[in-house]
Scaffold this active site. Sequence first.
Site, short mmCIF file in Angstrom:
data_model
loop_
_atom_site.label_atom_id
_atom_site.label_comp_id
_atom_site.label_asym_id
_atom_site.label_seq_id
_atom_site.Cartn_x
_atom_site.Cartn_y
_atom_site.Cartn_z
N LEU A 145 0.86 -1.18 0.00
CA LEU A 145 0.00 0.00 0.00
C LEU A 145 0.89 1.23 0.00
O LEU A 145 1.97 1.22 0.60
CB LEU A 145 -0.91 0.04 1.23
N ASP A 146 0.44 2.30 -0.66
CA ASP A 146 1.17 3.56 -0.60
C ASP A 146 1.28 4.03 0.85
O ASP A 146 0.45 3.68 1.70
CB ASP A 146 0.44 4.64 -1.41
N GLU A 147 2.27 4.85 1.11
CA GLU A 147 2.52 5.34 2.47
C GLU A 147 1.28 5.98 3.07
O GLU A 147 0.94 5.73 4.23
CB GLU A 147 3.67 6.36 2.45
N THR A 149 -1.86 5.55 2.23
CA THR A 149 -3.07 4.73 2.13
C THR A 149 -3.15 3.81 3.34
O THR A 149 -2.18 3.15 3.68
CB THR A 149 -3.06 3.89 0.84
N ARG A 245 -5.45 6.16 -7.83
CA ARG A 245 -5.19 7.59 -7.83
C ARG A 245 -5.09 8.14 -9.26
O ARG A 245 -5.61 9.21 -9.57
CB ARG A 245 -3.91 7.87 -7.04
#
Length: 321
Positions: A145-147, A149, A245
């Site tokens: 997961l993105d930082e 998120t 995104r």
Amino acid sequence: MNGTRKWDTSKQHTLRYIAGPEDEDVKLRTILRQRLQVSRRLMTKLKFIEGGITVNGARLYMDAKLKPGDVVELRLPVETSETIEPQPMELDILYEDDYLLAVNKPAGIIVHPTLGHDRDTLANGVMYYWQQRGESYRFRPVHRLDEETSGVVVIAKNAYVHERISQQLQEHTVQKIYIAYVHGILERSSDVISAPIDRDPENPHIRIVTESGYPAVTAYEVLRTFAHASQVRLSLKTGRTHQIRVHMRWLGHPLIGDRMYALPEYDDEPYRALLPGQALHAQKIVLRHPIHDEDIQIEAPLPAELLRLQSMLEQGADSGR
């Protein structure tokens, strides 16, 4: 009677397969690749480990033929991520058994250490958690997961389990559901976005929709509309970097708080104090358990910052669903 598979946790991590009638004269290599779905890479690794692959307790050539009742065992070594420093961290454990750990990752924490950022990651906290329980595993997240998120992160406890779930991801049989809050009111209440994604040639850290990109498919459904925003449920059919995104920006409805993919016509300033980043949460994942061979569903509740954002949007809402 078909061959049977069983995991024996009393002997490190040992996967045992008892050959059935249909395995008469089948080569050991075929049993490993087709019955147990062991990758060539893992099979090669185990061949060079003492007792890594045995039949009835003995080491045999890969071309050896089996007979019903033969016991094939794979013994995976106990591993640890020695380069990841254990660090006390409050973890929200969503699911755990002998093979998998699922954690609700907060926004603002990266999953794995990177160059120049080797502390305060989810991996540091998980390593400490295992250390306190007297357990030793290598940190193997099956997805990232993105930082900024939040939500479900699934971690495999050995190489075999990691490979089996990775295969499911490649075959697109894992269901991943996200909740996002986006700017504006979408024209359609539900749709499937099929728009290829690749790096921006002018900025390799950013992804863009481009005809020459890699296939990327996202399904969405609008759950609720507010005065100038929407709550959306999204399902990933592919797993490109920043896919949600990028796709939502491409539709003209970027995620609230997303600095990287913002559009000038939308103002994020009112939400800055509420959000560490984009308003995106990995709510649910459904996958086939690699050992029990049954579907498991893991869910993470919305974090406090998104609940506060929703409350703020509700106070100014002029429509709802």
